[in-house]
Design a protein around this motif. Sequence first.
Motif, PDB file in Angstrom:
ATOM      1  N   GLY A 100       0.925  -1.148  -0.025  1.00  0.00           N
ATOM      2  CA  GLY A 100       0.033   0.035  -0.022  1.00  0.00           C
ATOM      3  C   GLY A 100       0.833   1.114  -0.073  1.00  0.00           C
ATOM      4  N   ASP A 101       1.886   1.517   0.821  1.00  0.00           N
ATOM      5  CA  ASP A 101       2.847   2.486   0.815  1.00  0.00           C
ATOM      6  C   ASP A 101       3.587   2.618  -0.773  1.00  0.00           C
ATOM      7  OD1 ASP A 101       2.057   3.238   3.259  1.00  0.00           O
ATOM      8  OD2 ASP A 101       3.616   1.836   4.192  1.00  0.00           O
ATOM      9  N   ILE A 102       3.857   1.597  -1.007  1.00  0.00           N
ATOM     10  CA  ILE A 102       4.662   1.557  -2.421  1.00  0.00           C
ATOM     11  C   ILE A 102       3.940   2.174  -3.553  1.00  0.00           C
ATOM     12  CG2 ILE A 102       5.430   0.171  -4.480  1.00  0.00           C
ATOM     13  CD1 ILE A 102       6.508  -1.792  -2.315  1.00  0.00           C
ATOM     14  N   ILE A 103       2.405   1.947  -3.483  1.00  0.00           N
ATOM     15  CA  ILE A 103       1.472   2.600  -4.604  1.00  0.00           C
ATOM     16  C   ILE A 103       1.232   3.935  -4.002  1.00  0.00           C
ATOM     17  CG2 ILE A 103      -0.942   2.449  -5.206  1.00  0.00           C
ATOM     18  CD1 ILE A 103      -0.866  -0.559  -4.333  1.00  0.00           C
ATOM     19  N   ASN A 104       1.292   4.290  -2.825  1.00  0.00           N
ATOM     20  CA  ASN A 104       0.954   5.908  -2.516  1.00  0.00           C
ATOM     21  C   ASN A 104       2.102   6.677  -2.779  1.00  0.00           C
ATOM     22  OD1 ASN A 104      -1.644   5.189  -1.437  1.00  0.00           O
ATOM     23  ND2 ASN A 104      -0.749   4.755   0.634  1.00  0.00           N
ATOM     24  N   VAL A 105       3.060   6.119  -2.693  1.00  0.00           N
ATOM     25  CA  VAL A 105       4.618   6.877  -3.032  1.00  0.00           C
ATOM     26  C   VAL A 105       4.571   6.999  -4.291  1.00  0.00           C
ATOM     27  CG1 VAL A 105       7.119   6.590  -3.124  1.00  0.00           C
ATOM     28  CG2 VAL A 105       5.801   6.316  -0.985  1.00  0.00           C
ATOM     29  N   ARG A 128      10.770  -8.327  -2.573  1.00  0.00           N
ATOM     30  CA  ARG A 128      10.427  -9.592  -2.869  1.00  0.00           C
ATOM     31  C   ARG A 128       9.108  -9.550  -3.823  1.00  0.00           C
ATOM     32  NH1 ARG A 128      12.075  -9.329   2.121  1.00  0.00           N
ATOM     33  NH2 ARG A 128      13.542 -10.771   2.901  1.00  0.00           N
ATOM     34  N   GLY A 129       8.797 -10.628  -4.584  1.00  0.00           N
ATOM     35  CA  GLY A 129       7.702 -10.475  -5.154  1.00  0.00           C
ATOM     36  C   GLY A 129       7.262 -11.900  -5.786  1.00  0.00           C
ATOM     37  N   GLY A 130       6.013 -11.819  -6.691  1.00  0.00           N
ATOM     38  CA  GLY A 130       6.046 -13.009  -7.631  1.00  0.00           C
ATOM     39  C   GLY A 130       6.401 -12.764  -8.876  1.00  0.00           C
ATOM     40  N   SER A 131       5.930 -13.659  -9.710  1.00  0.00           N
ATOM     41  CA  SER A 131       6.456 -13.742 -11.293  1.00  0.00           C
ATOM     42  C   SER A 131       6.309 -12.371 -11.873  1.00  0.00           C
ATOM     43  CB  SER A 131       6.076 -14.746 -11.942  1.00  0.00           C
ATOM     44  OG  SER A 131       4.751 -14.705 -12.133  1.00  0.00           O
ATOM     45  N   GLN A 132       4.955 -11.650 -11.550  1.00  0.00           N
ATOM     46  CA  GLN A 132       4.471 -10.538 -12.328  1.00  0.00           C
ATOM     47  C   GLN A 132       3.853  -9.358 -11.267  1.00  0.00           C
ATOM     48  OE1 GLN A 132       4.631 -10.252 -15.433  1.00  0.00           O
ATOM     49  NE2 GLN A 132       5.389 -12.499 -15.930  1.00  0.00           N
ATOM     50  N   SER A 133       4.538  -9.540  -9.937  1.00  0.00           N
ATOM     51  CA  SER A 133       4.044  -8.397  -8.992  1.00  0.00           C
ATOM     52  C   SER A 133       5.288  -8.143  -7.988  1.00  0.00           C
ATOM     53  CB  SER A 133       2.693  -8.985  -8.371  1.00  0.00           C
ATOM     54  OG  SER A 133       3.036 -10.105  -7.632  1.00  0.00           O
ATOM     55  N   THR A 140       1.703 -10.930   4.072  1.00  0.00           N
ATOM     56  CA  THR A 140       0.366 -11.947   3.461  1.00  0.00           C
ATOM     57  C   THR A 140       0.680 -12.143   1.878  1.00  0.00           C
ATOM     58  OG1 THR A 140      -0.474  -9.600   2.811  1.00  0.00           O
ATOM     59  CG2 THR A 140      -1.045 -10.535   4.806  1.00  0.00           C
ATOM     60  N   HIS A 141       1.896 -11.551   1.444  1.00  0.00           N
ATOM     61  CA  HIS A 141       2.209 -12.217   0.026  1.00  0.00           C
ATOM     62  C   HIS A 141       1.114 -11.519  -1.190  1.00  0.00           C
ATOM     63  CE1 HIS A 141       5.609 -14.121   1.517  1.00  0.00           C
ATOM     64  NE2 HIS A 141       4.937 -14.857   2.201  1.00  0.00           N
ATOM     65  N   SER A 142       0.434 -10.544  -0.502  1.00  0.00           N
ATOM     66  CA  SER A 142      -0.339  -9.853  -1.520  1.00  0.00           C
ATOM     67  C   SER A 142       0.724  -9.168  -2.509  1.00  0.00           C
ATOM     68  CB  SER A 142      -1.329  -9.017  -1.105  1.00  0.00           C
ATOM     69  OG  SER A 142      -2.290  -9.798  -0.137  1.00  0.00           O
ATOM     70  N   GLY A 143       0.317  -9.009  -3.833  1.00  0.00           N
ATOM     71  CA  GLY A 143       1.087  -8.187  -4.753  1.00  0.00           C
ATOM     72  C   GLY A 143       0.391  -7.136  -5.615  1.00  0.00           C
ATOM     73  N   GLY A 178       4.846 -22.055  -4.520  1.00  0.00           N
ATOM     74  CA  GLY A 178       4.270 -23.005  -3.435  1.00  0.00           C
ATOM     75  C   GLY A 178       4.361 -22.305  -1.988  1.00  0.00           C
ATOM     76  N   GLN A 179       5.119 -21.081  -1.947  1.00  0.00           N
ATOM     77  CA  GLN A 179       5.318 -20.624  -0.747  1.00  0.00           C
ATOM     78  C   GLN A 179       4.392 -19.118  -0.568  1.00  0.00           C
ATOM     79  OE1 GLN A 179       9.862 -19.890  -1.870  1.00  0.00           O
ATOM     80  NE2 GLN A 179       9.656 -19.648   0.455  1.00  0.00           N
ATOM     81  N   LEU A 180       3.594 -19.069  -1.688  1.00  0.00           N
ATOM     82  CA  LEU A 180       2.612 -17.931  -1.543  1.00  0.00           C
ATOM     83  C   LEU A 180       1.500 -18.396  -0.801  1.00  0.00           C
ATOM     84  CD1 LEU A 180       2.449 -16.575  -5.139  1.00  0.00           C
ATOM     85  CD2 LEU A 180       4.091 -15.891  -3.087  1.00  0.00           C
ATOM     86  N   GLU A 181       1.296 -17.548   0.295  1.00  0.00           N
ATOM     87  CA  GLU A 181      -0.121 -17.830   1.137  1.00  0.00           C
ATOM     88  C   GLU A 181      -1.081 -17.189   0.361  1.00  0.00           C
ATOM     89  OE1 GLU A 181       0.607 -15.922   4.825  1.00  0.00           O
ATOM     90  OE2 GLU A 181       2.460 -16.920   5.221  1.00  0.00           O
ATOM     91  N   ASP A 182      -1.131 -16.111  -0.293  1.00  0.00           N
ATOM     92  CA  ASP A 182      -2.183 -15.395  -0.822  1.00  0.00           C
ATOM     93  C   ASP A 182      -1.749 -14.844  -2.323  1.00  0.00           C
ATOM     94  OD1 ASP A 182      -4.618 -12.783  -0.154  1.00  0.00           O
ATOM     95  OD2 ASP A 182      -4.439 -14.257  -2.156  1.00  0.00           O
ATOM     96  N   SER A 183      -1.858 -15.051  -3.482  1.00  0.00           N
ATOM     97  CA  SER A 183      -1.279 -14.942  -4.556  1.00  0.00           C
ATOM     98  C   SER A 183      -2.077 -13.925  -5.207  1.00  0.00           C
ATOM     99  CB  SER A 183      -0.970 -15.805  -5.482  1.00  0.00           C
ATOM    100  OG  SER A 183      -2.136 -16.598  -5.775  1.00  0.00           O
TER     101      SER A 183
END
Length: 293
Positions: A100-105, A128-133, A140-143, A178-183
């Motif tokens: 959220g802070d990344i987006i706001n900045v 850190r991130g996913g393949s596209q985020s 929580t690993h939301s991206g 496999g490590q993502l709790e919430d992709s």
Amino acid sequence: MCTLHRTCHLRRERLQNGRSKEHRLLMGQPDIKREPVKTSIQESEAFLPQHTPEERYRMQSKPLGICLIIDCVGNDTGILRDTFTSLGYEVQSFLYLSVGDIINVLRKVARMPQHQDYDSFVCVLVSRGGSQSVFGVDETHSGFPLDHIRRLFMGDVCPSLLGKPKIFFIQNYVVSEGQLEDSSFLEVDGPSVKNVESKARQPGACTIHREADFFWSLCKADVSLLKRPSTSSSLYLQCLCEKLGRERKCSLLELHIELNSKVYDWNSRVSAKKRYYVWLQHTLRKKLILSCT
């Protein structure tokens, strides 16, 4: 007729023919056998197309622009700040941000009025991130999708940067699926990127495409690299800073080719888990050198 007389006769005929030709030229009579005059290359070079020097982006403002550094890992902020400050940028750095802070900045910086007085913009994002985020520091690993970062600075959303180079260097330490709790991608309060774009897009006479003048360099590496004490910094970012510091007169595209070469050399000597993978996309219309000197 003897041979001697025949030779003399032929010489007299040639002499008379020559005089007759000279007489015709003096009297203004055309000579049908006359060849057109050929002009040498040196004499005609004024009519040849002149060499046009390669067009370059203007990089003369002081500062050259804003350099936004968002480091959610914390290993490379110092060297990045020193490198882009020495190049002539006004560096703004942020550490350990949530998504959220990344987006706001990013939104706040995209709306800065200073861009209209500057010649370029740089963003360096380490996370850190996913393949596209990117995840930031969220557990929580939301991206937040990488594509949405670029959209915030497109010409219709950020008109003060229209026609100016917008440079992104992103180091993404990828967490395996496999490590993502919430992709799922994070939804934040406020208007979505699509809504912001639709309001900002206005018809006009400008011929520069909204996606023009982007330089997008993305490096992916396995998140396990962050757990190794001997590899605290990103090889990709170290090579980038080294090249920018030593080869300021080199175009950014040429510099990136050399950076790729170093990364490929590293990858050939290490295991798969230690490798870096670099992707480059750009829509530059001119030669770009990240220096005003």
